[in-house]
Design a protein around this motif. Structure first.
Motif, short mmCIF file in Angstrom:
data_model
loop_
_atom_site.label_atom_id
_atom_site.label_comp_id
_atom_site.label_asym_id
_atom_site.label_seq_id
_atom_site.Cartn_x
_atom_site.Cartn_y
_atom_site.Cartn_z
N THR A 1 119.71 9.41 20.56
CA THR A 1 119.11 8.47 19.74
C THR A 1 120.72 7.94 19.42
O THR A 1 120.90 6.75 18.97
N GLU A 2 121.56 8.65 19.23
CA GLU A 2 122.91 8.38 18.88
C GLU A 2 123.54 7.03 19.90
O GLU A 2 124.37 6.40 19.47
N ILE A 3 123.10 6.96 20.91
CA ILE A 3 123.60 6.09 21.82
C ILE A 3 122.24 5.02 22.02
O ILE A 3 122.50 3.70 22.02
N ALA A 4 121.23 5.46 22.04
CA ALA A 4 120.08 4.57 22.32
C ALA A 4 119.85 3.48 21.23
O ALA A 4 119.54 2.34 21.38
N VAL A 5 119.73 3.90 19.97
CA VAL A 5 119.71 3.04 18.61
C VAL A 5 120.90 1.92 18.74
O VAL A 5 120.28 0.82 18.73
N PRO A 6 122.05 2.27 18.91
CA PRO A 6 122.86 1.11 18.63
C PRO A 6 122.93 0.14 19.88
O PRO A 6 122.92 -0.96 19.99
N ALA A 7 122.71 0.81 21.18
CA ALA A 7 122.34 -0.01 22.24
C ALA A 7 120.98 -0.89 22.08
O ALA A 7 121.44 -2.08 22.59
N PHE A 8 120.00 -0.85 21.75
CA PHE A 8 118.98 -1.46 21.59
C PHE A 8 119.40 -2.28 20.51
O PHE A 8 118.94 -3.78 21.05
N PHE A 9 119.77 -2.14 19.41
CA PHE A 9 120.00 -3.34 18.64
C PHE A 9 121.10 -4.10 19.00
O PHE A 9 121.05 -5.42 18.54
N PHE B 1 124.87 -0.39 13.60
CA PHE B 1 124.20 0.77 13.91
C PHE B 1 124.37 2.08 14.43
O PHE B 1 124.15 3.13 14.21
N TYR B 2 125.70 1.97 15.17
CA TYR B 2 126.27 3.42 15.25
C TYR B 2 126.64 3.97 14.18
O TYR B 2 126.50 5.18 14.15
N ILE B 3 127.36 3.35 13.15
CA ILE B 3 127.78 4.12 12.02
C ILE B 3 126.63 4.48 11.42
O ILE B 3 126.60 5.69 10.64
N LEU B 4 125.62 3.69 11.28
CA LEU B 4 124.35 4.04 10.50
C LEU B 4 123.59 5.50 11.19
O LEU B 4 123.41 6.38 10.40
N VAL B 5 123.38 5.44 12.45
CA VAL B 5 123.09 6.56 13.19
C VAL B 5 124.04 8.02 12.76
O VAL B 5 123.43 8.81 12.86
N LYS B 6 125.32 7.72 12.96
CA LYS B 6 126.39 8.95 13.01
C LYS B 6 126.07 9.11 11.42
O LYS B 6 126.19 10.51 11.31
N ALA B 7 126.14 8.21 10.56
CA ALA B 7 126.11 8.84 9.16
C ALA B 7 124.81 9.58 8.91
O ALA B 7 124.69 10.36 7.91
N ALA B 8 123.52 9.04 9.41
CA ALA B 8 122.29 9.42 9.13
C ALA B 8 122.49 11.08 9.61
O ALA B 8 121.61 11.83 9.28
N LYS B 9 123.24 11.32 10.75
CA LYS B 9 123.08 12.84 11.33
C LYS B 9 124.36 13.47 10.69
O LYS B 9 124.68 14.52 11.31
N ARG B 10 124.87 12.86 9.82
CA ARG B 10 125.94 13.63 8.95
C ARG B 10 127.38 13.95 10.04
O ARG B 10 127.84 15.11 9.89
N LYS B 11 127.44 13.05 11.00
CA LYS B 11 128.66 13.34 11.74
C LYS B 11 129.72 12.61 11.59
O LYS B 11 130.35 11.62 12.42
N PHE B 12 130.34 12.54 10.33
CA PHE B 12 131.32 11.57 9.84
C PHE B 12 132.73 11.64 10.46
O PHE B 12 133.36 10.77 10.56
N ASN B 13 132.86 13.12 10.93
CA ASN B 13 134.20 13.32 11.44
C ASN B 13 134.16 12.64 13.08
O ASN B 13 135.34 12.66 13.39
N GLU B 14 133.28 12.05 13.47
CA GLU B 14 133.04 11.52 14.85
C GLU B 14 133.33 9.99 14.74
O GLU B 14 133.28 9.27 15.75
N ILE B 15 133.37 9.59 13.37
CA ILE B 15 133.66 8.24 13.09
C ILE B 15 135.30 7.84 13.02
O ILE B 15 135.71 8.31 11.81
N SER B 16 135.87 7.14 13.79
CA SER B 16 137.24 6.77 13.61
C SER B 16 137.44 5.89 12.59
O SER B 16 136.62 5.17 11.99
N PRO B 17 138.73 5.84 11.85
CA PRO B 17 138.95 5.26 10.59
C PRO B 17 138.68 3.78 11.08
O PRO B 17 138.59 2.72 10.28
N ILE B 18 139.37 3.40 12.31
CA ILE B 18 139.37 1.98 12.75
C ILE B 18 137.88 1.46 12.76
O ILE B 18 137.45 0.25 12.45
N LEU B 19 137.11 2.25 13.30
CA LEU B 19 135.59 1.91 13.29
C LEU B 19 134.91 1.59 11.84
O LEU B 19 134.12 0.65 12.01
N TRP B 20 135.33 2.32 11.04
CA TRP B 20 134.85 2.05 9.64
C TRP B 20 135.55 0.66 9.13
O TRP B 20 134.58 -0.13 8.55
#
Length: 112
Positions: A46-54, A75-94
């Motif tokens: 889902t971390e890949i499929a949801v952003p790809a679909f949208f 949607f990539y940020i939303l999925v990562k945040a929903a899974k509480r994987k904030f450390n996998e999101i780079s500051p530039i992406l934010w």
């Protein structure tokens, strides 16, 4: 690069000579080539499929590649945040995602 741009300036007026209907087959071929890449997406993750679909859905329904890419970022940020994987999101992406959201908000406010 500059030579190619200068070359394109000379032939830019001739682009209008080609009717819009003549570009439709090319757009269909490009669409088929894009859909060919869909088989490489891991749809079980889902971390890949949801952003790809949208990304694809927004591109298709908004007729804008940039809006599709923006949706993918959001949607990539939303999925990562929903899974509480904030450390996998780079500051530039934010930052990029915040700018995309700001762009959508400004577009919505200006369309009224």
């Amino acid at each position: 690069m500059a030579a190619g741009f200068a070359f394109s300036l000379v032939f830019a007026p001739f682009v209008n000579v080609i009717p819009g209907a003549a570009t439709a087959p090319i757009l269909i071929v490009v669409g088929i080539m894009m859909m060919n890449e869909f088989k490489m997406i891991n749809w079980a993750d889902t971390e890949i499929a949801v952003p790809a679909f949208f990304t694809a859905a927004f591109m298709a329904f908004s007729y804008s590649i940039s809006y599709g890419i923006a949706a993918g970022f959001i949607f990539y940020i939303l999925v990562k945040a929903a899974k509480r994987k904030f450390n996998e999101i780079s500051p530039i992406l934010w930052v990029i995602t915040a700018l995309f959201l700001l762009n959508f908000i400004v577009l919505a406010l200006n369309s009224k």
